[in-house]
Design an enzyme around this catalytic site. Structure first.
Site, PDB file in Angstrom:
ATOM      1  NE  ARG A  89      -3.824  -1.447   2.308  1.00 26.98           N
ATOM      2  CZ  ARG A  89      -5.116  -1.360   2.492  1.00 26.98           C
ATOM      3  NH1 ARG A  89      -5.676  -0.191   2.591  1.00 26.98           N
ATOM      4  NH2 ARG A  89      -5.824  -2.417   2.613  1.00 26.98           N
ATOM      5  NE  ARG A 128     -16.471  -3.017   1.333  1.00 23.95           N
ATOM      6  CZ  ARG A 128     -15.172  -2.783   1.147  1.00 23.95           C
ATOM      7  NH1 ARG A 128     -14.521  -3.340   0.136  1.00 23.95           N
ATOM      8  NH2 ARG A 128     -14.527  -1.985   1.972  1.00 23.95           N
ATOM      9  NE  ARG A 164     -14.092  -3.560   5.608  1.00 20.72           N
ATOM     10  CZ  ARG A 164     -13.101  -3.347   4.753  1.00 20.72           C
ATOM     11  NH1 ARG A 164     -12.990  -4.099   3.672  1.00 20.72           N
ATOM     12  NH2 ARG A 164     -12.231  -2.388   4.968  1.00 20.72           N
ATOM     13  NE  ARG A 175     -11.302   1.910   4.493  1.00 25.26           N
ATOM     14  CZ  ARG A 175     -12.538   1.493   4.188  1.00 25.26           C
ATOM     15  NH1 ARG A 175     -13.590   1.976   4.834  1.00 25.26           N
ATOM     16  NH2 ARG A 175     -12.724   0.591   3.269  1.00 25.26           N
TER      17      ARG A 175
END
Ligand code: ADP
Ligand code: ADP
Ligand code: ZN
Length: 218
Positions: A89, A128, A164, A175
């Protein structure tokens, strides 16, 4: 032999496509997010230490991450190839991975970069739903990719779906910022290394899959 990295902003479909490639190629999809969430769930010392980073949407310190990856890709099932999702990342992790692979006498074959806009990423992450079974973690979307059998259950294993903890608007925003500052430089890094395979991510899941298969030359 395929040793693949999935690259792209959160929500670009890395997890979804990693699973499809995993079935197609018979090699494991290794998601660092899933590895770390499972560790937190087990309430180990390490799990407690990393929970605070995950909850805040911050990156876990490199020593922990690099060790987790080097152990995972040395497991039997990954010796015939792997698909990394969520690692590396940042440039530091990419350099560590180069070293880990060199030491193991292995080479990176493809970096699949799935391109989508930030607006699309936000739409996808806020809708999601993931399977609550930590061994499965199949990914669905309330609108774009709902389960076929029961709207609240995983098609693959029948467990309940959940959202989540870090898929909330504020944590998603953070993020995405971390992605732009830390992860996006990897695109150039791997382009220069000659392994970048770029695909358009704003099309149906099946069309993205077709584009990836063509880009890798499977
Ligand atoms: P990532 O691993 O890159 O964060 P996921 O594979 O978890 O992304 O996908 C994020 C969300 O977008 C999930 O809800 C998933 O079902 C959905 N999704 C994935 N690919 C597509 C696509 N091509 N079109 C629409 N929705 C998608
Ligand atoms: P996302 O990519 O959608 O943010 P992931 O499931 O890939 O979610 O990761 C969830 C969290 O796990 C990250 O926010 C971070 O705290 C941690 N994490 C996952 N992969 C890494 C990594 N390669 N380096 C550092 N932290 C990581
Ligand atoms: Zn499931």
């Amino acid at each position: 032999m395929y040793n693949i990295i999935m690259l792209g902003i959160q929500g670009s479909g890395k997890g979804t496509q990693a699973e499809l490639l995993s079935s197609r190629l018979g090699i494991p999809a290794v998601s660092t997010g899933n590895l770390f969430r499972a560790e937190i769930e087990r309430r180990t010392g390490l799990g407690l230490e990393i929970a605070k980073y995950v909850e805040a949407g911050e990156l876990i310190p490199p020593a922990i991450v690099d060790q987790a990856i080097s152990e995972r890709i040395a497991e039997d099932d990954a010796l015939r190839g792997f698909i990394l999702d969520g690692y590396p990342r940042n440039i530091g992790q990419a350099e560590s991975l180069t070293k880990i692979l060199e030491d193991a006498g292995r080479v990176l074959t493809d970096v699949v970069f799935i391109r989508i806009s930030d607006e699309e990423a936000m739409r996808r992450l806020s809708g999601r739903r993931v399977c609550s079974n930590k061994k499965c973690e199949a990914s669905y979307h309330v609108e774009f990719n709902p389960p076929q059998k029961d709207p609240n259950k995983c098609d693959r294993c029948g467990n309940d779906l959940m959202q989540r903890d870090d898929d909330t608007v504020d944590t998603i925003k953070h993020r995405l910022e971390v992605y732009h500052s830390e992860t996006a430089p990897l695109i150039e890094f791997y382009r220069r290394a000659g392994v970048l395979r770029e695909v358009e991510g704003e099309q149906s899941i099946i069309n993205v899959e077709t584009a990836i298969v063509a880009a890798i030359g499977i």
